[in-house]
Design an enzyme around this catalytic site. Structure first.
Site, PDB file in Angstrom:
ATOM      1  N   ASP A 137     -52.697  -7.126 -37.306  1.00  0.00           N
ATOM      2  CA  ASP A 137     -51.752  -7.796 -36.420  1.00  0.00           C
ATOM      3  C   ASP A 137     -52.315  -9.134 -35.954  1.00  0.00           C
ATOM      4  OD1 ASP A 137     -49.428  -8.136 -35.038  1.00  0.00           O
ATOM      5  OD2 ASP A 137     -49.903  -6.741 -33.427  1.00  0.00           O
ATOM      6  N   ASN A 175     -51.521 -12.377 -37.197  1.00  0.00           N
ATOM      7  CA  ASN A 175     -51.590 -13.531 -38.110  1.00  0.00           C
ATOM      8  C   ASN A 175     -50.775 -14.710 -37.579  1.00  0.00           C
ATOM      9  OD1 ASN A 175     -53.028 -11.983 -39.892  1.00  0.00           O
ATOM     10  ND2 ASN A 175     -51.287 -11.505 -41.214  1.00  0.00           N
ATOM     11  N   TRP A 195     -52.173 -16.214 -34.337  1.00  0.00           N
ATOM     12  CA  TRP A 195     -53.426 -16.913 -34.654  1.00  0.00           C
ATOM     13  C   TRP A 195     -53.120 -18.316 -35.177  1.00  0.00           C
ATOM     14  CZ3 TRP A 195     -55.304 -18.796 -39.348  1.00  0.00           C
ATOM     15  CH2 TRP A 195     -56.671 -19.092 -39.409  1.00  0.00           C
ATOM     16  N   ARG A 214     -46.716 -20.114 -39.006  1.00  0.00           N
ATOM     17  CA  ARG A 214     -47.041 -18.684 -39.061  1.00  0.00           C
ATOM     18  C   ARG A 214     -47.503 -18.248 -40.453  1.00  0.00           C
ATOM     19  NH1 ARG A 214     -45.411 -15.058 -35.524  1.00  0.00           N
ATOM     20  NH2 ARG A 214     -44.944 -13.580 -37.156  1.00  0.00           N
ATOM     21  N   HIS A 253     -50.578 -15.768 -42.348  1.00  0.00           N
ATOM     22  CA  HIS A 253     -50.493 -14.682 -43.335  1.00  0.00           C
ATOM     23  C   HIS A 253     -51.410 -14.956 -44.534  1.00  0.00           C
ATOM     24  CE1 HIS A 253     -47.494 -12.845 -40.964  1.00  0.00           C
ATOM     25  NE2 HIS A 253     -46.526 -13.695 -41.236  1.00  0.00           N
ATOM     26  N   THR A 281     -41.246  -1.099 -42.830  1.00  0.00           N
ATOM     27  CA  THR A 281     -39.803  -0.993 -43.094  1.00  0.00           C
ATOM     28  C   THR A 281     -39.024  -1.860 -42.102  1.00  0.00           C
ATOM     29  OG1 THR A 281     -39.950   1.078 -41.823  1.00  0.00           O
ATOM     30  CG2 THR A 281     -39.702   1.301 -44.187  1.00  0.00           C
ATOM     31  N   TRP A 319     -38.490  -6.343 -42.532  1.00  0.00           N
ATOM     32  CA  TRP A 319     -37.369  -7.047 -43.194  1.00  0.00           C
ATOM     33  C   TRP A 319     -36.548  -7.828 -42.168  1.00  0.00           C
ATOM     34  CZ3 TRP A 319     -37.871  -7.184 -48.256  1.00  0.00           C
ATOM     35  CH2 TRP A 319     -38.441  -6.105 -48.932  1.00  0.00           C
ATOM     36  N   LEU A 371     -64.327   1.935 -53.840  1.00  0.00           N
ATOM     37  CA  LEU A 371     -63.470   2.018 -52.647  1.00  0.00           C
ATOM     38  C   LEU A 371     -62.059   2.471 -53.024  1.00  0.00           C
ATOM     39  CD1 LEU A 371     -63.224   1.252 -49.542  1.00  0.00           C
ATOM     40  CD2 LEU A 371     -62.179  -0.872 -50.348  1.00  0.00           C
ATOM     41  N   ARG A 427     -50.158   0.001 -29.779  1.00  0.00           N
ATOM     42  CA  ARG A 427     -49.162   0.988 -30.236  1.00  0.00           C
ATOM     43  C   ARG A 427     -49.376   1.246 -31.724  1.00  0.00           C
ATOM     44  NH1 ARG A 427     -46.043  -3.446 -28.330  1.00  0.00           N
ATOM     45  NH2 ARG A 427     -45.787  -4.959 -29.995  1.00  0.00           N
ATOM     46  N   GLU A 436     -59.374   8.686 -34.329  1.00  0.00           N
ATOM     47  CA  GLU A 436     -59.814   7.909 -33.160  1.00  0.00           C
ATOM     48  C   GLU A 436     -59.137   6.539 -33.209  1.00  0.00           C
ATOM     49  OE1 GLU A 436     -61.672   8.999 -30.679  1.00  0.00           O
ATOM     50  OE2 GLU A 436     -61.824  10.960 -31.645  1.00  0.00           O
TER      51      GLU A 436
HETATM   52  C1  FPP Z   1     -49.000  -9.061 -38.708  1.00  0.00           C
HETATM   53  O1  FPP Z   1     -49.085 -10.308 -38.110  1.00  0.00           O
HETATM   54  C2  FPP Z   1     -49.002  -9.204 -40.115  1.00  0.00           C
HETATM   55  C3  FPP Z   1     -47.973  -8.910 -40.999  1.00  0.00           C
HETATM   56  C4  FPP Z   1     -46.679  -8.334 -40.637  1.00  0.00           C
HETATM   57  C5  FPP Z   1     -48.112  -9.188 -42.399  1.00  0.00           C
HETATM   58  C6  FPP Z   1     -49.456  -8.891 -42.955  1.00  0.00           C
HETATM   59  C7  FPP Z   1     -49.422  -9.245 -44.329  1.00  0.00           C
HETATM   60  C8  FPP Z   1     -50.398  -9.875 -44.957  1.00  0.00           C
HETATM   61  C9  FPP Z   1     -51.679 -10.290 -44.372  1.00  0.00           C
HETATM   62  C10 FPP Z   1     -50.097 -10.182 -46.349  1.00  0.00           C
HETATM   63  C11 FPP Z   1     -51.078  -9.764 -47.332  1.00  0.00           C
HETATM   64  C12 FPP Z   1     -51.511  -8.388 -47.402  1.00  0.00           C
HETATM   65  C13 FPP Z   1     -52.347  -8.014 -48.366  1.00  0.00           C
HETATM   66  C14 FPP Z   1     -52.665  -6.602 -48.560  1.00  0.00           C
HETATM   67  C15 FPP Z   1     -52.943  -8.979 -49.271  1.00  0.00           C
HETATM   68  P1  FPP Z   1     -47.850 -10.811 -37.284  1.00  0.00           P
HETATM   69  O2  FPP Z   1     -47.078 -11.758 -38.104  1.00  0.00           O
HETATM   70  O3  FPP Z   1     -47.092  -9.651 -36.767  1.00  0.00           O
HETATM   71  O4  FPP Z   1     -48.560 -11.582 -36.151  1.00  0.00           O
HETATM   72  P2  FPP Z   1     -47.957 -11.848 -34.726  1.00  0.00           P
HETATM   73  O5  FPP Z   1     -47.906 -10.536 -34.028  1.00  0.00           O
HETATM   74  O6  FPP Z   1     -48.974 -12.781 -34.161  1.00  0.00           O
HETATM   75  O7  FPP Z   1     -46.613 -12.474 -34.917  1.00  0.00           O
END
Ligand code: FPP
Length: 235
Positions: free
Chosen positions: A12, A14, A17, A25, A29, A58, A61, A123, A186, A199
């Site tokens: 969470d 991305n 950040w 945004r 990612h 899910t 989207w 892994l 959550r 945990e």
């Molecule tokens: C949460 O950050 C992140 C996501 C919903 C997408 C995560 C997906 C990737 C990192 C893509 C690649 C995955 C792999 C396995 C290569 P957010 O956008 O919800 O962040 P925010 O809460 O700050 O908006």
């Protein structure tokens, strides 16, 4: 340090950040995806055997169309390069989730990747794409009803072990440690059945900044937890 066998992560933060740096945004990612690759090596070197990440739920989207497309393209690129990397690292890759809703090319990439890496003994890396735990449980229940009707299984024979084998995580041990980055506390429809005795660890660090030191810190906290699985331990 006693490494947990299975670590699951909710990636969470991305978007936040990137925005905190004045960047789009989607840049977050991209960095998040790079961090997933890095963490696959770090987890394995620390002795973790199973690593499961939540890449797309899910519910995701519902995000703006261009963000959904950008994440799908990242996954596309990731999966394309993954076969080579997985063969080099001896990594076994599985995708969790309802794949029927994904584009055809993504589906066949996933099929090829799982087939090519299924016997690898390094892994075990699971990526959840179009995954929701309630959806996974419902799909399992429907299949169980079907198999009961065709007499493949009997209602009396249904127990926790058999039920688990109908989930996307069939054959994968339950997570020992769940980490969620970026401050929210959550579960967000992630592995609800599998997390029964896991945990939980929450950190304010955003996913793109979560590295080896942060993981070691989480493992240290995990090592100090007293896992009783509902029982009592004598002093
Ligand atoms: C949460 O950050 C992140 C996501 C919903 C997408 C995560 C997906 C990737 C990192 C893509 C690649 C995955 C792999 C396995 C290569 P957010 O956008 O919800 O962040 P925010 O809460 O700050 O908006």
């Amino acid at each position: 340090m006693n490494a947990p066998k299975h670590v699951a992560i909710i990636l969470d933060g991305n978007g936040r950040w990137a925005r905190s740096k004045g960047l789009p945004r989607n840049y977050g990612h991209i960095q998040g995806a790079k961090n997933v690759e890095k963490m696959c090596e770090i987890t394995y070197n620390l002795g973790i055997q199973y690593f499961t990440v939540y890449a797309f739920s899910t519910e995701n989207w519902l995000r703006p169309k261009d963000e959904v497309e950008a994440i799908m393209n990242l996954l596309r690129n990731y999966l394309k390069n993954c076969i080579k990397r997985a063969q080099k690292n001896n990594m076994c890759v599985k995708v969790l989730g309802d794949l029927s809703k994904l584009d055809e090319d993504l589906k066949s990439q996933i099929f090829e990747l799982e087939k090519a890496t299924k016997d690898n003994k390094g892994l075990h890396f699971q990526v959840a794409i179009n995954y929701g735990s309630r959806d996974e449980i419902l799909r399992a229940v429907k299949k169980i009803i079907e198999d009961t009707e065709t007499k493949k299984i009997r209602k009396d024979g249904l127990n926790e072990e058999l039920f688990s084998s109908y989930l996307d995580t069939k054959g994968i041990p339950d997570p020992d440690l769940l980490i969620r980055t970026s401050g929210e506390q959550r579960i967000s429809n992630y592995l609800l059945w599998q997390l029964a005795y896991t945990e939980l660890y929450f950190t304010n660090v955003a996913w793109p900044d979560f590295g080896e030191e942060e993981l070691k810190e989480a493992i240290e906290v995990y090592n100090n937890r007293d896992r009783r699985y509902g029982a009592v331990k004598e002093d």
